[in-house]
Structure formats: structure tokens, C-alpha cells
Design an enzyme around this catalytic site. Structure first.
Site, PDB file in Angstrom:
ATOM      1  N   ALA A  67      -1.840   7.735  -3.096  1.00 61.44           N
ATOM      2  CA  ALA A  67      -2.879   6.995  -3.498  1.00 61.44           C
ATOM      3  C   ALA A  67      -2.866   5.484  -2.968  1.00 61.44           C
ATOM      4  CB  ALA A  67      -3.032   6.958  -5.076  1.00 61.44           C
ATOM      5  N   GLY A 112      -0.019  10.795  -3.768  1.00 61.30           N
ATOM      6  CA  GLY A 112      -0.949  11.515  -3.721  1.00 61.30           C
ATOM      7  C   GLY A 112      -1.198  12.382  -2.543  1.00 61.30           C
ATOM      8  N   GLU A 115       0.713  15.500  -3.325  1.00 57.25           N
ATOM      9  CA  GLU A 115      -0.181  16.300  -4.282  1.00 57.25           C
ATOM     10  C   GLU A 115      -1.342  16.832  -3.338  1.00 57.25           C
ATOM     11  OE1 GLU A 115      -0.058  12.483  -6.726  1.00 57.25           O
ATOM     12  OE2 GLU A 115       0.619  13.864  -8.357  1.00 57.25           O
ATOM     13  N   GLU A 135       6.118   7.634  -7.440  1.00 55.26           N
ATOM     14  CA  GLU A 135       5.494   6.951  -8.189  1.00 55.26           C
ATOM     15  C   GLU A 135       6.424   6.162  -9.240  1.00 55.26           C
ATOM     16  OE1 GLU A 135       4.632   9.957  -7.090  1.00 55.26           O
ATOM     17  OE2 GLU A 135       2.381  10.249  -6.911  1.00 55.26           O
TER      18      GLU A 135
HETATM   19  N1  CO8 Z   1      -1.506   2.584  -0.529  1.00 54.77           N
HETATM   20  C1  CO8 Z   1      -1.879   1.498   0.180  1.00 54.77           C
HETATM   21  N2  CO8 Z   1      -1.413   1.006   1.630  1.00 54.77           N
HETATM   22  C2  CO8 Z   1      -0.403   1.755   1.903  1.00 54.77           C
HETATM   23  C3  CO8 Z   1       0.138   2.892   1.306  1.00 54.77           C
HETATM   24  C4  CO8 Z   1      -0.447   3.245  -0.091  1.00 54.77           C
HETATM   25  N3  CO8 Z   1      -0.048   4.105  -0.691  1.00 54.77           N
HETATM   26  N4  CO8 Z   1       1.096   3.525   1.953  1.00 54.77           N
HETATM   27  C5  CO8 Z   1       1.302   2.608   3.072  1.00 54.77           C
HETATM   28  N5  CO8 Z   1       0.402   1.665   3.137  1.00 54.77           N
HETATM   29  C6  CO8 Z   1       0.068   0.656   3.992  1.00 54.77           C
HETATM   30  C7  CO8 Z   1       1.116  -0.553   3.866  1.00 54.77           C
HETATM   31  O1  CO8 Z   1       0.657  -1.545   3.019  1.00 54.77           O
HETATM   32  C8  CO8 Z   1       1.081  -0.943   5.127  1.00 54.77           C
HETATM   33  O2  CO8 Z   1      -0.107  -1.949   5.567  1.00 54.77           O
HETATM   34  P1  CO8 Z   1      -0.433  -3.269   5.987  1.00 54.77           P
HETATM   35  O3  CO8 Z   1       0.287  -3.097   7.529  1.00 54.77           O
HETATM   36  O4  CO8 Z   1      -1.283  -4.025   5.674  1.00 54.77           O
HETATM   37  O5  CO8 Z   1       0.957  -4.194   5.442  1.00 54.77           O
HETATM   38  C9  CO8 Z   1       0.811   0.238   6.208  1.00 54.77           C
HETATM   39  O6  CO8 Z   1       0.095   1.274   5.279  1.00 54.77           O
HETATM   40  C10 CO8 Z   1       1.840   0.468   7.068  1.00 54.77           C
HETATM   41  O7  CO8 Z   1       2.928   0.762   5.983  1.00 54.77           O
HETATM   42  P2  CO8 Z   1       4.542   0.267   6.005  1.00 54.77           P
HETATM   43  O8  CO8 Z   1       4.399  -0.986   6.827  1.00 54.77           O
HETATM   44  O9  CO8 Z   1       4.893   0.179   4.527  1.00 54.77           O
HETATM   45  O10 CO8 Z   1       5.346   1.304   6.884  1.00 54.77           O
HETATM   46  P3  CO8 Z   1       6.821   1.645   6.871  1.00 54.77           P
HETATM   47  O11 CO8 Z   1       7.002   2.623   7.887  1.00 54.77           O
HETATM   48  O12 CO8 Z   1       7.753   0.445   6.850  1.00 54.77           O
HETATM   49  O13 CO8 Z   1       7.001   2.603   5.589  1.00 54.77           O
HETATM   50  C11 CO8 Z   1       6.463   4.163   3.940  1.00 54.77           C
HETATM   51  C12 CO8 Z   1       6.406   3.829   5.314  1.00 54.77           C
HETATM   52  C13 CO8 Z   1       7.731   4.550   3.397  1.00 54.77           C
HETATM   53  C14 CO8 Z   1       5.407   5.432   3.618  1.00 54.77           C
HETATM   54  C15 CO8 Z   1       5.913   3.117   2.789  1.00 54.77           C
HETATM   55  O14 CO8 Z   1       4.692   2.812   3.209  1.00 54.77           O
HETATM   56  C16 CO8 Z   1       5.569   3.317   1.389  1.00 54.77           C
HETATM   57  O15 CO8 Z   1       6.629   3.539   0.813  1.00 54.77           O
HETATM   58  N6  CO8 Z   1       4.388   3.618   1.073  1.00 54.77           N
HETATM   59  C17 CO8 Z   1       3.897   3.962  -0.328  1.00 54.77           C
HETATM   60  C18 CO8 Z   1       4.520   5.348  -0.749  1.00 54.77           C
HETATM   61  C19 CO8 Z   1       4.203   5.275  -2.289  1.00 54.77           C
HETATM   62  O16 CO8 Z   1       4.708   4.939  -3.159  1.00 54.77           O
HETATM   63  N7  CO8 Z   1       3.176   6.283  -2.456  1.00 54.77           N
HETATM   64  C20 CO8 Z   1       2.891   6.729  -3.883  1.00 54.77           C
HETATM   65  C21 CO8 Z   1       1.552   5.961  -4.355  1.00 54.77           C
HETATM   66  S1  CO8 Z   1       1.144   6.293  -5.930  1.00 54.77           S
HETATM   67  C22 CO8 Z   1       0.318   7.743  -5.799  1.00 54.77           C
HETATM   68  O17 CO8 Z   1      -0.074   8.275  -4.848  1.00 54.77           O
HETATM   69  C23 CO8 Z   1      -0.041   8.358  -7.113  1.00 54.77           C
HETATM   70  C24 CO8 Z   1      -0.675   7.599  -8.018  1.00 54.77           C
HETATM   71  C25 CO8 Z   1      -0.520   7.915  -9.343  1.00 54.77           C
HETATM   72  C26 CO8 Z   1      -0.887   6.703 -10.251  1.00 54.77           C
HETATM   73  C27 CO8 Z   1      -1.380   6.771 -11.599  1.00 54.77           C
HETATM   74  C28 CO8 Z   1      -2.007   5.441 -11.824  1.00 54.77           C
HETATM   75  C29 CO8 Z   1      -2.575   5.364 -13.451  1.00 54.77           C
END
Ligand code: CO8
Length: 261
Positions: A67, A112, A115, A135
């Protein structure tokens, strides 16, 4: 076909290919993606020329990295509840789609993203795919079915491991655990997914729907009720023209021609 801001949607013969298309954000799932997926899946479901869909991610790096954290970080708490945030994925994408769809997972499928892949009828993964529910590291938990669908798919041990540590699992481990139906080299992913989707689309459509419904019932009901429902679906299909054709084609050693009737 309709055009979208966050999706690429193409029809290739009887197969609809939906590509999550926010590569700079690793295809993170924001509200626009959600709304557009509802529309794209509804269009697929309604189009009688389409027999199977594939959902994949654009770029080589990600299916979807979750997400959209930046969107969620800004959102007032009450709005999550007021909008029943994420509910549409289950009600309008999963439940409303009786035709099969395959997730072709080409890289990160996290949070997500994992998921959404698990919402598909099955997953074909590239060797580079990585699955996880990180998460917990954000102070939350899976919000689009991860704690439930992952646990049903791989069992408690691995689901707990992934949800409590936030670690990622590779494609091979995911296949061993039963999350993934097939693992293929990255370069072969879309070909393999297309072949599977074309095969599905070439088969009698009512039988395809009944098979999907019956397998899904195994997650929703007791064995006894599931077995009764399976028999009823079988009995219903015996009344179709496609059953007549399918059995006649077998006896006559020829390919069947399906009417969806
Ligand atoms: N949301 C928004 N932006 C994202 C996300 C994300 N989930 N994942 C990556 N991006 C963006 C980064 O911010 C980055 O943007 P920018 O260039 O503007 O900084 C761009 O994508 C590239 O990402 P990275 O530079 O981080 O790339 P890496 O190769 O270094 O890392 C990873 C790749 C390991 C995948 C890393 O991006 C990461 O850890 N991403 C997040 C993964 C994560 O935590 N996902 C779970 C999200 S929460 C969810 O999905 C469920 C929500 C339920 C919550 C309920 C709320 C009430």
C-alpha cells in the site's frame, strides 16, 4: 479499452493483461490504483470475449511494494474507518470476479502487494520474486488480508514468521510453502502466464467458473457442505450444452467448441 492513470490494460485475444503502472513508487497501491483496479476488473468480468486476466507489475523490480505508505502517512485516522479503507479489494475485486485471474509476480510483492497477489486465483512467480508482510515494521499489520490469506496458504509457522519478523521470502521458498503455483525464470514470466491464461480462456467458461467457485468454497465452509456444493455444481454443469459438447468431442476424438451455455 479504457485508459487509466495507474494501470496499463491490454487485451490479447481472450486474455486481459492488467499492469500496475507506478514504477517509480515500485507500483505502490494508492487510492487511485484501488479505484482503477475495481473498474478494470469489472470491465474484464463484463466482457464476454475475455476468459482470463493476468495482473502484473511494470518494471523488473516490483509487482507491488505495498500500500502507498506516503498516502497512508498523511491520512487522518478516522478516515481509515470511515472509508473502510482496503475493503473494496475484497468486495469489489475478489468477490465480484467470477472469471479467473492470475498474478504474475515479477519482483517485490510486499504488504499490500503480497496481499493482492494472494487475491488472485493463483500466482506464477519469477525467480526474482520476493514475498513479505513487513507491515509490523511500520507499526501496523497486514490490512488487505495478509494475516488471513497467507495463513491459509502457507500455514501458521511461516505466516507467523513473516508477519512477526517482516522478512521477505524468495520464490523458491514461496513455492515450497504452497503460496506460489509455479516459479519460472524472469524472462519467461509473461510467456508462462500468457500460456496458462490462454489455456484457461480456451476451456468451457461455465465449467471454469464452477471450478473456481468450488475450490474457493474449501476456504469458506465445512468439508461436508463443500462436498455437497461440489456435487451440486457438477450436477448443474451436466445440464449445459458445453458438457454435451465436451463429452461428445472426447468420444469423437476432436476438440470441443464451447458456447458458454
Ligand atoms: N509506498 C510508497 N512508496 C513506496 C513504497 C510504498 N509501499 N515502496 C517503495 N516506495 C517508493 C520509495 O519511497 C522510493 O521513492 P523515492 O524514489 O521517491 O524515494 C521508490 O519507491 C523506490 O523505493 P526504494 O528506494 O526504497 O527502493 P529499494 O530498492 O531501496 O528498496 C524495498 C525496495 C525494499 C521494496 C523498499 O522500497 C521498501 O521496503 N518498501 C516498502 C515495503 C513495505 O513496507 N510495504 C508494506 C506497506 S504497508 C501495506 O502494504 C499494508 C498496509 C496495511 C496498513 C493498514 C493501515 C491502517
Amino acid at each position: 479499452a479504457a485508459t487509466y492513470e495507474t494501470l496499463l490494460v491490454e487485451t490479447k485475444g481472450a486474455v486481459t493483461v492488467i499492469t500496475l503502472n507506478r514504477p517509480k513508487a515500485l507500483n505502490a497501491l494508492n487510492s487511485t490504483v484501488m479505484a482503477e483496479m475495481v473498474a478494470a476488473m469489472a470491465a474484464f468480468e463484463a466482457d464476454a470475449s475475455q476468459g482470463c486476466a493476468i495482473v502484473t507489475g511494470s518494471g523488473e523490480k516490483a509487482f507491488a511494494a505495498g500500500a502507498d505508505i506516503k498516502e497512508m502517512a498523511e491520512m487522518p485516522s478516522a478516515q481509515f474507518f470511515a472509508q473502510d479503507f482496503f475493503a473494496d479489494w475484497t468486495s469489489k475485486v475478489v468477490k465480484a470476479t467470477r472469471k479467473p485471474w492470475i498474478a504474475a509476480v515479477n519482483g517485490f510483492a510486499l504488504g499490500g502487494g503480497c496481499e493482492v497477489a494472494m487475491m488472485a486465483d493463483f500466482i506464477i512467480a519469477s525467480e526474482t520474486a520476493r514475498f513479505g508482510q513487513p507491515e509490523v515494521t511500520l507499526g501496523v499489520l497486514p490490512g488487505m488480508g495478509g494475516s488471513q490469506r497467507l495463513t491459509r496458504a502457507v500455514g501458521k509457522a511461516k505466516a507467523m514468521d513473516l508477519c512477526l519478523t517482516g522478512r521477505m521470502m524468495g520464490a523458491e521458498e514461496a513455492e515450497r510453502a504452497g503460496l506460489v503455483a509455479r516459479v519460472v525464470p524472469a524472462a519467461a514470466l509473461m510467456d508462462e502466464a500468457m500460456k496458462a491464461a490462454e489455456k484457461i480462456a480456451s476451456l468451457p467458461p461455465l465449467a471454469i467458473k464452477a471450478n473456481k467457485e468450488a475450490v474457493n468454497l474449501a476456504f469458506e465452509t465445512t468439508l461436508d457442505t463443500g462436498l455437497v456444493m461440489e456435487r451440486r455444481l457438477f450436477q448443474v454443469l451436466t445440464a449445459t450444452r458445453d458438457k454435451e459438447e465436451g463429452m461428445a468431442a472426447f468420444v469423437e476424438k476432436r476438440a470441443g467448441v464451447w458456447k458458454g451455455e
